[in-house]
Design a protein around this motif. Structure first.
Motif, short mmCIF file in Angstrom:
data_model
loop_
_atom_site.label_atom_id
_atom_site.label_comp_id
_atom_site.label_asym_id
_atom_site.label_seq_id
_atom_site.Cartn_x
_atom_site.Cartn_y
_atom_site.Cartn_z
N ASN A 210 9.97 -33.87 -6.72
CA ASN A 210 11.28 -33.53 -6.18
C ASN A 210 11.17 -32.39 -5.18
N VAL A 211 10.31 -31.42 -5.52
CA VAL A 211 10.17 -30.26 -4.64
C VAL A 211 9.61 -30.70 -3.29
N THR A 212 8.60 -31.57 -3.30
CA THR A 212 8.04 -32.05 -2.03
C THR A 212 9.13 -32.75 -1.23
N GLN A 213 9.92 -33.54 -1.92
CA GLN A 213 10.98 -34.27 -1.23
C GLN A 213 11.99 -33.33 -0.60
N ARG A 214 12.17 -32.18 -1.24
CA ARG A 214 13.24 -31.30 -0.79
C ARG A 214 12.73 -30.08 -0.03
N MET A 215 11.50 -30.17 0.47
CA MET A 215 10.94 -29.04 1.23
C MET A 215 11.87 -28.63 2.36
N HIS A 216 12.45 -29.62 2.98
CA HIS A 216 13.36 -29.37 4.10
C HIS A 216 14.53 -28.52 3.64
#
Lengths: 904, 109
Positions: free
Chosen positions: A804-810
């Protein structure tokens, strides 16, 4: 057409068949046209040409059918070959994909391996306990163990131990059974001299052979005629294993003589391979009840087969195919009532029939399915269920990993769909991928089951059960089934996702615009994992506490430092005085051995034997109505050797000689039982009739737990000088752990033994081990499984949050750019982790409370709702959840906003 | 001369394989070739011949393909596969040995 997929399929088959027919027709049509043309060219008329062509061809219709049949078969073969090649291609593709991501593959395979391995191990045990009938047994559903319950003081006891006379009454008094036999196994001394070994021997009547589909590989089995109680022949049928290991499978073994126990037995046959009668493992051999009992002492003047008072075996029977279970039980009850009446005629002091309510029934052979299953088998059954939970957690993890991968591969999938790969083919591909993973997981699970299972069985279960072969066909089949199930289960979720893939949307979107899926399925899986982990860990905590309580129980003696020295005379003709003298010499010799601290003669041994005799106390009408205190007789050093504390009064000393006044030490329970509220010291009682000299109580010792861990036994000690027995044990108190000294002590004492007789040394802790095994089993396995579950759940949580964190880096970049502190970002993400773990934990705690009712009987002095255990588990889970989300959270907090915003 | 020779199935297969040795042929060409080569002495039912062709196709000794015949008609052409070629060699050897053995017996008068 889409609405009728079945119809479409039907049409396609039809078309295929029509294609074949048309092709055959075309080919033959061409042939005839050519033949007719050529024949006409050679001068025939069209009619003549056609007839000639047909003549040359033979039966056209039959040929046409035959060709169509051959072609259809060929087409089928070809389709199958194509399917297999597509399948092989998919497998290769899946393997390549996994090779490219070795970390992912390893994570999945290890996870599944642990889950499947746990299941395979437990399946082996549970199968043995609950499902697998004895080898070669005919009609296992009609075979059973005989129970003859009767009530005593208003309480029914589920007795299955019979005297031979009772057995004969039941056998002759019933008509519902076509076979009935005693069955028991004994450790007996085999051979003589230095080669003497103790091995298991199975004992039963000739009737038992009928219950098995077994023929001797050599010689014959023993018969009814040679096993009559009055004149038994001492003959033995060897087990196949013993025949192989001891005689190398020699054919001339028949007629050889073997010393078994006190008898010289003649070998008359060898049982087939795999025949173990009703024991879990092959004994040394099989002998008849009569042969085994030929030296059994008579009871109250009656031989062993003619008394009700000596019960030493259980019996098995097979009801006739035409008789229902209920009718057979009724028949047994009738026979038991009749038998009890007969016993009552001889012993009028027995409980009257109306109160004793004797009855009988046939119970399943397998102990765990019978009316009195052992605690271990109950715990093992629980663990079977627990291992399934572990598997579910492992599956949840794998599904999570596969889902994450499927999302990362959304573009790839969309591309393949856009290129025209059919949905069916894609689904097949995904299923094959998950099945390949499951099969690899099963292989690693098999290895775990092989290594781990052997260790677990040896450490925790009966030594007997430990030797069961692993990798048998049932277990392999089970693992295959589990692997298939896992492959399907874990493959379905990504398939579900793939089906919904929107091709153009996915292709147009960049990685970043790809919607952040915080799928409900994945959160659900995490909640379930957390709940199941809590459930298992609560179980583990309860069993660990039980085990600690068990180990903390004050037994009233030091089990760890006690060694039983037992003598086996093996028919040596020694009179009581000689035996007594020899036993005393052994005791004195034991005291001289370096690792022995003390030694005493001892009539009985804890968790091994018990003695009671008639007790008469002035002022009490019938002592037996209050309870039955047990008797212990020993040297003056008895209490010191056992480590039993004297509470008041004095110990028995060397001054209490045969001719001095009779004395006894009793324990607290006996004092409370017979003289409640009074000081027992100075009181008197008599044993063996009310005219024997009175015995004065001189001391009170602490309570003992000798038969189970919960109830102390009323107990009294008499000096051996004043109460002689012909045979007894010697108890030795060792300096270190008794188990370490056992062999040295045995070697030190054996030279004293005359002729074929010998001594054995057994640590008391070993006898005692059987009583704590269920808790050790539960504590160890629940802990192992619980920790496994916790680790799996932590990995699952970590991988989901990291994803989830990678997905939400933006998004994180935006937050940091807008001034969020690292601490805020971490708090945000850890809170999300807790948001799935906390409801799961609560759910698990509720489930654990709900299950507590069934747990209670398996625990020892712990409430199944023990708040300490539940709190500890919840706290552990929360800490683990925080740590698992902390690691990806710190990564998110370190994000460089300019980079995150610029990417993709 | 025997007019109605009861041909062993293996012999028929051998003849068909031999007929295809020099390249693809359709069923009718195979039948004609056998008939002319044996000077019409072997009366082979052409139906049996087609059965043999299809059976050997199923076994993988032959491959079939639709093509155009010399008079521009759609015909089914058969061709030896590698396995078929091997079969031809093996069957021919066996048959020759068999025939020469029988011949030897007959020669001893």
């Amino acid at each position: 057409m889409r609405r009728f997929p079945g119809l479409r399929r039907l049409m396609r088959i039809d078309r295929g068949a029509r294609d074949v027919d048309r092709a055959v027709n075309d080919e033959l049509q061409f042939h005839f046209d050519m033949a007719v043309r050529d024949l006409m060219n050679s001068g025939l008329t069209p009619d003549e040409a056609r007839r000639e062509a047909e003549r040359r061809f033979g039966d056209v219709q039959r040929t046409r059918e035959r060709l169509a049949t051959i072609d259809r078969a060929r087409a089928g073969k070809q389709r199958r070959a194509e399917w297999w090649s597509a399948f092989a291609q998919d497998v290769r593709y899946a393997l390549r994909g996994l090779r490219l991501k070795p970390g992912f593959a390893a994570a999945v395979i290890v996870t599944l391996g642990l889950g499947i391995g746990a299941n395979a191990t437990m399946f082996g045990i549970v199968d043995r306990l609950l499902f697998r009938p004895p080898n070669l047994l005919i009609a296992p559903d009609r075979a059973g163990r005989i129970y003859i319950p009767q009530a005593y003081r208003g309480k029914e006891s589920l007795n299955s131990f019979l005297s031979y006379r009772r057995f004969l009454d039941l056998k002759r008094g019933t008509t519902s059974f076509d076979a009935m036999s005693p069955y028991y196994s004994r450790r007996m001394a085999i051979g003589v001299g230095n080669a003497t070994r103790q091995m298991d021997v199975s004992v039963f009547d000739a009737d038992l052979w009928k219950m098995f589909d077994a023929r001797p590989v050599l010689g014959r089995f023993f018969t009814d005629a040679e096993s009559t109680p009055e004149d038994p022949q001492l003959v033995v049928v060897l087990s196949y294993a013993y025949w192989q290991t001891q005689y190398g499978g020699r054919n001339d073994v028949l007629g050889e003589s073997i010393d078994i126990g006190v008898g010289k037995y003649t070998v008359i046959g060898v049982a087939p391979e795999g025949f173990t009668a009703l024991s879990p493992n092959a004994p040394m051999g099989f002998i008849s009840t009569a042969a085994h009992s030929h030296d059994r002492a008579s009871t109250r003047g009656r031989p062993w087969y003619d008394t009700y008072n000596s019960q030493w075996f259980e019996a098995v029977a097979r009801r006739k195919a035409t008789v229902s279970q209920a009718a057979a039980d009724a028949d047994l009850t009738r026979a038991h009532v009749e038998s009890y009446r007969r016993q009552l005629d001889e012993q009028p002091s027995l409980t009257p029939t109306e109160q004793a309510r004797p009855r009988g029934f046939l119970a399943p052979l397998l102990d765990a399915r019978g009316p009195t299953p052992s605690k271990e088998s109950k715990v093992a059954t629980w663990l079977g269920a627990v291992s399934i939970i572990v598997l579910l957690i492992a599956c949840a993890n794998v599904i999570n990993l596969l889902l994450a991968r499927a999302m990362r591969r959304r573009r790839e999938i969309a591309v393949r769909l856009a290129l025209g790969v059919s949905h069916g083919r894609l689904i097949m591909q995904l299923l094959i991928e998950s099945t390949v993973l499951a099969v690899a997981g099963a292989a690693s699970g098999l290895m775990i089951a092989y290594w781990g299972g052997a260790v677990i069985r040896r450490a925790l279960l009966d030594e007997q059960a430990a030797r069961q072969s692993l990798g048998d066909i049932r277990q392999i089949a089970f693992i295959g089934l589990v692997a298939g199930f896992v492959g399907l289960l874990t493959g379905l979720a990504p398939v579900f996702q793939a089906r919904r893939t929107d091709i153009s949307g996915t292709l147009k979107a960049g990685v970043r615009e790809g919607v952040v899926y915080r799928s409900r399925l994945r959160s659900g899986l995490l909640i379930m994992q957390a709940a199941l982990s809590v459930l298992l860990l609560v179980g583990a905590g309860l069993f660990v506490r039980s085990l600690r309580n068990v180990n903390d129980v004050r037994l009233g003696y030091d089990a760890d430092r006690l060694l039983i020295v037992a003598t086996d005379w093996r028919g040596m003709q020694l009179d009581t005085i000689q035996k007594q003298a020899l036993l005393e010499r052994i005791r004195e010799r034991a005291l001289t051995l370096p690792n022995v601290e003390n030694a005493t003669r001892s009539l009985t041994m804890p968790f091994y034997s018990n003695w009671t005799i008639d007790l008469h106390v002035p002022g009490i009408d019938t002592v037996a109505k209050l309870g039955t205190p047990s008797l212990q007789v020993g040297s003056p050093s008895l209490l010191a050797t056992f480590g039993t504390r004297l509470i008041r009064g004095r110990d028995i000393t060397a001054d209490d000689r045969a001719e001095s006044p009779r004395v006894a030490v009793i324990n607290e329970s006996m004092g409370k039982l017979l003289w409640p509220g009074q000081d027992p010291i100075g009181k008197t009682f008599r044993v063996n009739g009310d005219t024997t000299p009175p015995i004065t109580i001189v001391g009170v010792a602490e309570d003992l737990r000798r038969q189970n861990l919960t109830d102390p036994n009323p107990f009294y000690y008499l000096p051996i000088t004043q109460f002689r027995f012909s045979d007894d044990f010697i108890a030795v108190r060792t300096r270190g752990p008794a188990a370490d000294a056992a062999e040295a002590v045995r070697r030190g004492l054996q030279p004293l033994m005359p002729g074929v007789s010998f001594v054995t040394t057994v640590p008391v802790s070993k006898l005692f081990a059987g009583n704590t095994r269920s808790w050790r089993l539960g504590a160890t396995m629940f802990t192992v499984f619980g920790l496994l579950a916790l680790v799996l759940a932590a990995i699952g949580l970590y991988s989901v949050i990291a994803y989830n964190v990678t997905q939400r880096m933006h998004e994180m970049g935006v937050r940091v750019a807008l001034g969020a502190q690292a601490r805020d970002v971490i708090r945000l993400i850890v809170r999300e982790g807790l948001a799935v773990v906390l409801p799961g934990a609560a759910l698990g705690a509720i489930a654990a409370l709900a299950a507590s009712r069934w747990m209670q009987p398996l625990l020892f002095q712990v409430s199944p709702r023990d708040p300490a255990v539940v709190t500890t588990v919840l706290a552990t889970l929360i800490v683990v959840a925080v740590v698992a989300s902390w690691v990806p959270a710190t990564r998110a907090a370190r994000v460089d906003p300019s980079e995150a915003l610029r990417a993709d | 001369m025997p007019t109605d020779l009861d041909l062993l199935q293996g012999t028929l297969d051998l003849l068909v394989l031999k007929a295809l040795q020099w390249g693809p042929r359709h069923g009718y060409a195979v039948a004609s070739w056998i008939r002319t080569t044996t000077d019409e002495r072997l009366q082979i039912e052409e139906g049996a011949l087609y059965t043999s062709l299809h059976r050997m196709e199923k076994r993988g000794w032959l491959e079939a393909e639709w093509g155009l015949s010399e008079n521009n008609r759609r015909a089914r052409y058969y061709q030896l596969t590698a396995a078929g070629r091997k079969q031809l060699g093996a069957k021919a050897t066996i048959w020759t040995e068999y025939a020469s053995a029988v011949f030897k017996v007959l020669e001893t008068t």
